[in-house]
Design a protein around this motif. Sequence first.
Motif, PDB file in Angstrom:
ATOM      1  N   ALA A  51      37.763  38.546  41.378  1.00 44.29           N
ATOM      2  CA  ALA A  51      38.483  38.118  40.181  1.00 44.29           C
ATOM      3  C   ALA A  51      37.510  37.559  39.147  1.00 44.29           C
ATOM      4  O   ALA A  51      37.611  37.857  37.946  1.00 44.29           O
ATOM      5  N   CYS A 293      42.881  37.965  37.982  1.00 45.01           N
ATOM      6  CA  CYS A 293      42.080  37.688  36.786  1.00 45.01           C
ATOM      7  C   CYS A 293      42.973  37.487  35.572  1.00 45.01           C
ATOM      8  O   CYS A 293      42.770  36.559  34.781  1.00 45.01           O
ATOM      9  N   ARG A 298      41.565  36.221  31.597  1.00 42.53           N
ATOM     10  CA  ARG A 298      40.439  37.146  31.772  1.00 42.53           C
ATOM     11  C   ARG A 298      39.197  36.754  30.984  1.00 42.53           C
ATOM     12  O   ARG A 298      38.174  37.426  31.078  1.00 42.53           O
ATOM     13  N   ALA A 304      40.083  32.394  36.543  1.00 44.70           N
ATOM     14  CA  ALA A 304      40.302  33.475  37.513  1.00 44.70           C
ATOM     15  C   ALA A 304      40.477  32.927  38.919  1.00 44.70           C
ATOM     16  O   ALA A 304      41.253  33.463  39.720  1.00 44.70           O
TER      17      ALA A 304
END
Length: 384
Positions: A51, A293, A298, A304
């Motif tokens: 992630a 994520c 993001r 994350a």
Amino acid sequence: MNFVYEKLMGGKAGFTGFVILAVLILLVFPLFLDVFRLNLVGKYLTYAFPAVSLVLLWGYGGILSLGQGIFFGLGGYAMAMFLKLEASSPENTAIQSTPGIPDFMDWNQLTELPWFWVPFESFTFTLIAILVVPAVFAYLIGAAMFKRRVGGVYFAIITQVIAVILTVLIVGQQGFIGGINGITDLRTLHGWDITSDSAKMIFYYVCCFLLLAVVVVGRFILTSKFGSLLLAMRDKEDRVRFSGYDVSNFKIFIFCIAAMFSAIGGAMFTLQVGFMSPSFVGIVPSIEMVIFCAVGGRMSLIGAIYGTLLINFGKTTFSESFPQLWLFLMGGLFIAVVMFFPNGLAGIWQSYSHYITGPLARLKSSLIKGPAARGAVKLSEDVG
């Protein structure tokens, strides 16, 4: 000191978020969770590695990979191969037709260890392979795609297809890498029982420290000139190319870094859970990693991690309490986060972090000014 604070910690807000995360996973969770639950959290944190890698790759680089499970699985299989060879010593496999090889090989009438298994008898080689093999595989994919300017949705679909191909390949090689069952019955690491409670605790802390180190490395990358170029490539790729930079090489580099981050998570997953199977290589886990994520944010490395914890805590809680409805509840959780917090959990932190950083800053100021003020008062009394 300024380098550490700004480059590695991300300034005041980043440093505060990093400290809160470290306190949560290193102190709060171990204090309030039993060994079973703590090991479960450790498994969740292994998913946070891919992630975090997607923040670099997708959030900043604009490269959506739907195949991070590939590299997670490669790291996990590398560690599993070493552990399986240790568990398959001639003494432990004396009842087999061919002692000294993994049980699934014996079941499939193999009479000797395949050549590509032999180097994994070395723990040093295994640690190197966990990083190098995924990086080389990512380089081959990246060079084939980015040199031809393949990107966007096409790259996402291709990585998804590669994940499917690798899963089918693993499943079809029952005699060589365990097939659909994967590599199981992993018990010891250099004679140390990895299934004991003490081992689970140690692996949890190792996973936490490695994850924090990955966050620091990620921040160093993002705060460097390369991080600025990543953002520029995401928003105006042609302008960066016309400025004289080789965009494809930058993309290949960050793709390889993301692959190594994911592989570290896969290796820690194998150590903490005790097996590795093709179910962690395919499309479903890769898409879940993208969801982790997205929910966390993001554009945030730490976000994350929180996104990974939230989704997996929700999955466990809903499946235990509402076994018939948990999939719908998980879908509702994801939709709610995306609708009300489009920047993920990191967006919440950006909006409300001043309620935490403000008092901390005032406390720091008072601690600094306090001794100085007392010193000034004492000086005036001495002069008087």
